[in-house]
Design an enzyme around this catalytic site. Structure first.
Site, PDB file in Angstrom:
ATOM      1  N   ASP A 117      27.690  57.375  16.671  1.00 34.07           N
ATOM      2  CA  ASP A 117      26.906  58.563  16.312  1.00 34.07           C
ATOM      3  C   ASP A 117      26.270  59.191  17.538  1.00 34.07           C
ATOM      4  O   ASP A 117      26.149  58.573  18.598  1.00 34.07           O
ATOM      5  CB  ASP A 117      25.824  58.209  15.297  1.00 34.07           C
ATOM      6  CG  ASP A 117      24.829  57.181  15.830  1.00 34.07           C
ATOM      7  OD1 ASP A 117      25.271  56.183  16.424  1.00 34.07           O
ATOM      8  OD2 ASP A 117      23.603  57.371  15.650  1.00 34.07           O
ATOM      9  N   GLU A 177      23.124  54.344  15.369  1.00 32.84           N
ATOM     10  CA  GLU A 177      22.230  53.771  16.366  1.00 32.84           C
ATOM     11  C   GLU A 177      21.007  54.649  16.580  1.00 32.84           C
ATOM     12  O   GLU A 177      19.896  54.153  16.777  1.00 32.84           O
ATOM     13  CB  GLU A 177      22.989  53.586  17.684  1.00 32.84           C
ATOM     14  CG  GLU A 177      22.227  52.804  18.756  1.00 32.84           C
ATOM     15  CD  GLU A 177      21.422  53.681  19.703  1.00 32.84           C
ATOM     16  OE1 GLU A 177      20.694  53.116  20.538  1.00 32.84           O
ATOM     17  OE2 GLU A 177      21.493  54.923  19.601  1.00 32.84           O
TER      18      GLU A 177
END
Length: 487
Positions: A79, A146
């Site tokens: 991400d 994350e």
């Protein structure tokens, strides 16, 4: 623009980065990039696993002659932080990142670049796809989410990985080898208030704070950068007593892990104070801009008179408590580390403030490499917000990564760096949330290390990655792969 990126050296890394950045991948919305990575592994004929939370694991056997080396886990997160300038038209859910070359830097057009942690992901993809790079057995771990909770790392179960050594590729300075990081906790305060009608003789204004640099709320927190929410609150602080100012709405900041660059407030004042309000505010603006002249030279604070009045406003007492709680709430560095020079131990980012339609919410991210200090600061924030009548919750807490200066893999990387560059690397712990500490809870015997190329302005539209640094970092990766210790 992407074609230029694909012509950079090393070609495999930049080509995979371009492919990756064509796939929308904001945090919490990683479905397409998970499918992209799963297809990538399967197309290579490699064992590919998607676990129950969405992490992707791709396993590649050792190349000939490297079978006796320890298995390594190469890890990065899929991400990216989705931030854009207010005047940039961009849909992170459906558009790929628009990249361009600016001297030695690769940048994005008005948005975050996704070099954090896309360069790491592209590195691993290049190694997996190569038929020429020598390496031991590899378990590639691509985690999700994350940036907004580390739920991928938290959800990774024990037993899925067999590696002895984890190489985390999420550090943002090519002169550093990272052996520790901060943990974090989300602090959220919410409250309802009864809106009230506007007093007679009101005048409406829109106040805008913009032009701040923003940045990573961990790695950049020590730089003394402006926080749009704190600056806005300063503008509002005395204005009720002085000018009858009442707040209709506030919308400041966006993501917890980004220092807020912009805030907008719709307010009303008593018409009789119209001229004195503008005069007084210009004085305060001058004071603030003078204070931030060095760190925030592009700061703008704009007051615009509005033709249309808002329908409702916040009551005076609710506003009184709000602005004082925000003034009280700590923002920035709380404590420096006693164990590492120049390392922030504990900090807080007042990341997002929203006030509208009878509801207010304040979102913070508190970080620390010391768990007790993390909750000490979180409780200080909680106290300030509860005194104003908010309900306060802690969520998404994750542990730090305790440094181990005697790690065997650190010795390997330290010697290779010195051999390659003619000087020693800086062995550090960082004030950011790497996933190593979380991963270590289910894999306590795995030796972990983190490194990466020069990335600047992460979590902001100023994010950029150095082309020459990526070349240096890539050569370092190749050396590490060839020098993993024997089992």
């Amino acid at each position: 623009m992407s074609q230029d990126i694909r012509n950079l050296e090393p070609l495999p890394l930049w080509n995979h980065f371009a492919d990756l950045n064509a796939v929308p991948r904001p945090s919490k919305k990683e479905e397409r990039v998970i499918a992209f990575m799963k297809q990538f592994g399967e197309n290579l004929g490699l064992e590919t696993i998607v676990d129950e939370v969405g992490n992707v694991i791709i396993k590649k056997p050792a190349t000939a002659g490297m079978e006796n080396r320890k298995t390594i886990v190469m890890q990065s997160h899929l991400d990216m932080v989705h931030q854009k300038n207010n005047d940039t038209v961009f849909d992170f859910d459906n558009q790929g990142i628009e990249m361009y070359i600016d001297g030695d830097w690769v940048r994005a057009n008005g948005t975050t670049l996704g070099a954090d942690n896309g360069i790491g992901v592209a590195t691993i993809m290049a190694v997996l796809a190569s038929t020429e790079i020598k390496h031991p057995a590899i378990e590639a771990l691509f985690t999700i989410d994350e940036e907004t909770g580390m739920t991928g790392a938290m959800g990774l179960k024990g037993g899925l990985l067999e590696g002895d050594i984890l190489l985390n590729l999420d550090t943002e300075d090519d002169e550093e080898i990272d052996i520790g990081c901060a943990g974090g906790v989300d602090v959220t305060a919410i409250a309802d208030y009864e809106e009230e009608d506007l007093p007679d003789g009101s005048v409406a204004y829109k106040i805008t704070v913009k032009g701040l640099k923003g940045g990573h709320s961990g790695m950049d927190i020590h730089k003394g950068l402006g926080n749009a929410n704190k600056i806005m609150n300063r503008l509002l602080f005395n204005s009720f007593d002085n000018f009858g100012l009442q707040i209709a709405s506030i919308n400041g900041g966006s993501l917890r892990n980004a220092i807020p660059r912009e805030s907008v407030a719709d307010v009303i004042i008593a018409k009789m104070y119209d001229e004195s309000f503008v005069f007084d505010m210009q004085k305060i603006v001058h004071e603030i801009k003078t204070e931030f002249a060095t760190t925030e030279p592009n700061l703008e604070i704009i007051f615009e008179k509005q033709d249309t009045l808002p329908n409702k406003v916040m009551p005076a007492m609710a506003q009184f408590y709000l602005v004082r709680a925000l003034y009280t709430a700590h923002n920035g560095v709380y404590r420096m580390s006693a164990d590492f020079d120049d390392l922030v131990e504990t900090s807080n980012n007042i990341a997002k403030v929203t006030v509208a339609n009878g509801k207010l919410q304040i979102q913070c991210l508190t970080r620390s490499s010391v768990e007790t200090s993390k909750f000490d600061l979180a409780n200080a924030l909680r106290s300030a917000f509860e005194l104003m009548g908010c309900e306060v919750t802690f969520s998404g807490s994750y542990p730090g990564w305790t440094p181990n200066p005697n790690s065997s893999i650190l010795k390997v990387l330290d010697e290779l760096y010195q051999k390659q560059n003619g000087k020693k690397a800086n062995v550090v712990a960082c004030h950011a949330g790497l996933e190593c500490g979380i991963l270590g809870t289910n894999y306590p015997d795995m030796k972990m290390i983190s490194f990466g190329p020069n990335i600047r302005g992460a979590h902001s539209p100023e994010e950029r990655v150095s082309i020459s640094s990526v070349q240096k970092y890539w050569n370092f990766v190749l050396e590490i792969l060839q020098n993993i210790p024997i089992k």
